[in-house]
Design a protein around this motif. Structure first.
Motif, short mmCIF file in Angstrom:
data_model
loop_
_atom_site.label_atom_id
_atom_site.label_comp_id
_atom_site.label_asym_id
_atom_site.label_seq_id
_atom_site.Cartn_x
_atom_site.Cartn_y
_atom_site.Cartn_z
N HIS A 13 1.07 -1.38 -0.22
CA HIS A 13 0.04 -0.13 -0.31
C HIS A 13 1.39 1.11 0.20
O HIS A 13 2.08 1.28 1.08
CB HIS A 13 -1.04 0.14 1.53
CG HIS A 13 -1.86 -1.28 1.20
ND1 HIS A 13 -3.21 -1.11 1.21
CD2 HIS A 13 -1.33 -2.28 2.39
CE1 HIS A 13 -3.60 -2.59 1.40
NE2 HIS A 13 -2.73 -3.04 2.00
N PHE A 14 0.87 1.84 -0.61
CA PHE A 14 1.38 3.42 -0.60
C PHE A 14 0.12 4.88 -0.63
O PHE A 14 -1.12 4.68 -0.64
CB PHE A 14 1.49 3.89 -2.45
CG PHE A 14 2.89 3.20 -2.78
CD1 PHE A 14 3.99 3.57 -2.39
CD2 PHE A 14 2.80 1.80 -3.12
CE1 PHE A 14 5.29 3.55 -2.43
CE2 PHE A 14 4.15 1.29 -3.61
CZ PHE A 14 5.48 2.35 -3.47
N ILE A 15 0.10 5.08 0.39
CA ILE A 15 -0.57 6.41 1.16
C ILE A 15 0.60 7.52 1.39
O ILE A 15 1.83 7.89 1.46
CB ILE A 15 -1.13 5.95 2.38
CG1 ILE A 15 -2.55 6.97 2.53
CG2 ILE A 15 -0.30 6.26 3.47
CD1 ILE A 15 -3.61 6.41 3.59
N SER A 45 4.24 5.16 3.81
CA SER A 45 3.88 6.46 3.96
C SER A 45 4.74 7.19 3.00
O SER A 45 6.29 7.10 3.51
CB SER A 45 3.84 7.35 5.53
OG SER A 45 3.42 8.01 5.93
N GLY A 96 -2.33 1.96 -4.76
CA GLY A 96 -1.81 3.03 -4.14
C GLY A 96 -3.38 3.74 -3.23
O GLY A 96 -4.88 3.20 -3.02
N GLY A 101 -0.92 9.55 -3.75
CA GLY A 101 -0.43 7.45 -2.97
C GLY A 101 -0.52 7.19 -4.03
O GLY A 101 0.00 5.38 -4.76
#
Length: 391
Positions: A13-15, A45, A96, A101
């Motif tokens: 996960h990208f945020i 993050s 994302g 993200g």
């Protein structure tokens, strides 16, 4: 190169950051959900770990931070870390969260030569690009050009999906998965109303009408106050409880509006609260006065607390409420006032019955487990196409 069949599949996960917010808490709830326990989660993050990062880390998920600035040029070191992030053989899906993200996830997907599915997650409504910050508007437009790359674009509202598709986002990638609510946290509390009355030194017969929303033009606090003035002129027992970041007596605009409308003795501004579930459970009526929304969490949270809602017809607010409350046009204080007075005219027992139906609607359609199962189904479908479905 694919991972061995028995190796744990990883969702990367990208945020943008992990300060407390709707998307950040949705990510936290997702990684803690039972239906997704078959996956390992890794969260990157782009900025800091914020308040939510440690919560995610306690679940056993991997949390990394890049310390990138919110604006300005991107450090080459951070770009290289993003490019290499998805090259691990156990990474099965790259996802994302929100625009920044999504762009980072896309960069990681390129870095991994597109070997695993790319998923975007958009949790925003766009009624008018002119309402957005110029930088955000540029990212929205450029992302439309890239929207053929992800295998799926998750929206948390049908309204948001349609708005983005009108801007050029690819319709056939659409997957609408609503937000989920923790029914053990947001629940009816018979003692909450009495505690709130005591805290605010209000009489037992007061009618507590609440708006929980940060101070933001999209939330249209002015509309709520104009409606409050109309209700107050007809219902002397009505009191209006406002809470959220920036909603306090230090807000010069709100303070002057309250004074100009003669509501000094009728409006209470509480600012940011850490006890939102208890606050919502103590209300008689919960309101949403926004002119723009995607999927307004606070409506579902109030309904889960057994509180009937009066909401503006923005985003998916009407879908969330269904027939358990009142839905009125946005930017129409008169209509909002009429909706409030309609619910206020019910007996306490009738309002309780509306509230019970509201909670049941959330339980049936928007529980955390139900939403997590939709994510699991999507992930399994994506992996099935590659012969890597989770066991």
């Amino acid at each position: 190169m694919s991972a061995p069949p028995n190796q744990t599949r990883e969702i990367l996960h990208f945020i943008a950051g992990l300060e407390t917010g709707g998307a950040e808490l949705a990510l936290y709830r997702l990684v803690t959900s039972g239906p997704l326990a078959v996956f390992r989660h890794r969260v990157i993050s782009l900025s800091t770990e914020g308040d939510v990062g440690p919560l995610i880390a306690r679940t056993g998920a991997l949390v990394e931070t890049l310390g990138m600035p919110r604006a300005g040029r991107l450090p080459l070191k951070s770009v290289m870390r993003i490019l290499s992030a998805a090259r691990r053989p156990e990474t099965a899906i790259i996802q994302g969260w929100m625009y920044h993200g999504n762009l980072a996830a896309t960069l990681a997907w390129f870095g991994a030569a597109g070997r695993c599915p790319l998923v975007w997650n958009i949790r925003h409504a766009i009624y008018d690009l002119g309402w957005e910050k110029p930088r955000t508007a540029r990212i929205v437009r450029s992302s439309a050009l890239l929207s053929r790359l992800p295998r799926a674009i998750i929206y948390n509202s049908a309204a948001g999906a349609g708005q983005h598709e009108r801007l050029g986002y690819l319709h056939r990638r659409r997957h609408v998965i609503p937000n989920g609510f923790d029914l053990s946290l947001f629940r009816p509390d018979p003692a909450a109303r009495s505690r709130l009355l005591t805290e605010l030194a209000l009489p037992e017969d007061a009618l507590l009408v609440g708006l929980v929303a940060r101070y933001d033009p999209h939330k249209d606090h002015d509309c709520f106050l104009d409606a409050a003035a109309q209700v107050a002129s007809r219902m002397p027992q009505a009191r209006f409880i406002m809470a959220g970041a920036g909603v306090d007596r230090e807000n010069g605009h709100l303070t002057s509006r309250v004074a100009a409308l003669g509501l000094d003795q009728r409006v209470v501004m509480l600012g940011r609260r850490s006890d939102v579930p208890a606050l919502l459970a103590g209300l008689d009526i919960a309101c949403l006065s926004s002119r723009s929304e995607g999927f307004p969490n606070v409506v579902g949270e109030a309904m889960a607390c057994g509180v009937p809602c009066v909401v503006t017809d923005v985003g998916d607010a009407g879908w969330i409420v269904g027939d358990t409350g009142c839905v009125v046009p946005p930017m129409d204080a008169g209509a909002l006032a009429q909706g409030i007075m309609r619910v206020a005219s019910l007996s306490r027992a009738e309002r309780a019955a509306w509230g019970a139906r509201a909670r049941e609607r959330i339980k049936e359609n928007f529980s955390l487990d139900a939403v997590a199962r939709q994510f699991r189904s999507l992930y399994d479908d994506l992996l099935m196409d590659r012969g890597q479905a989770a066991a």
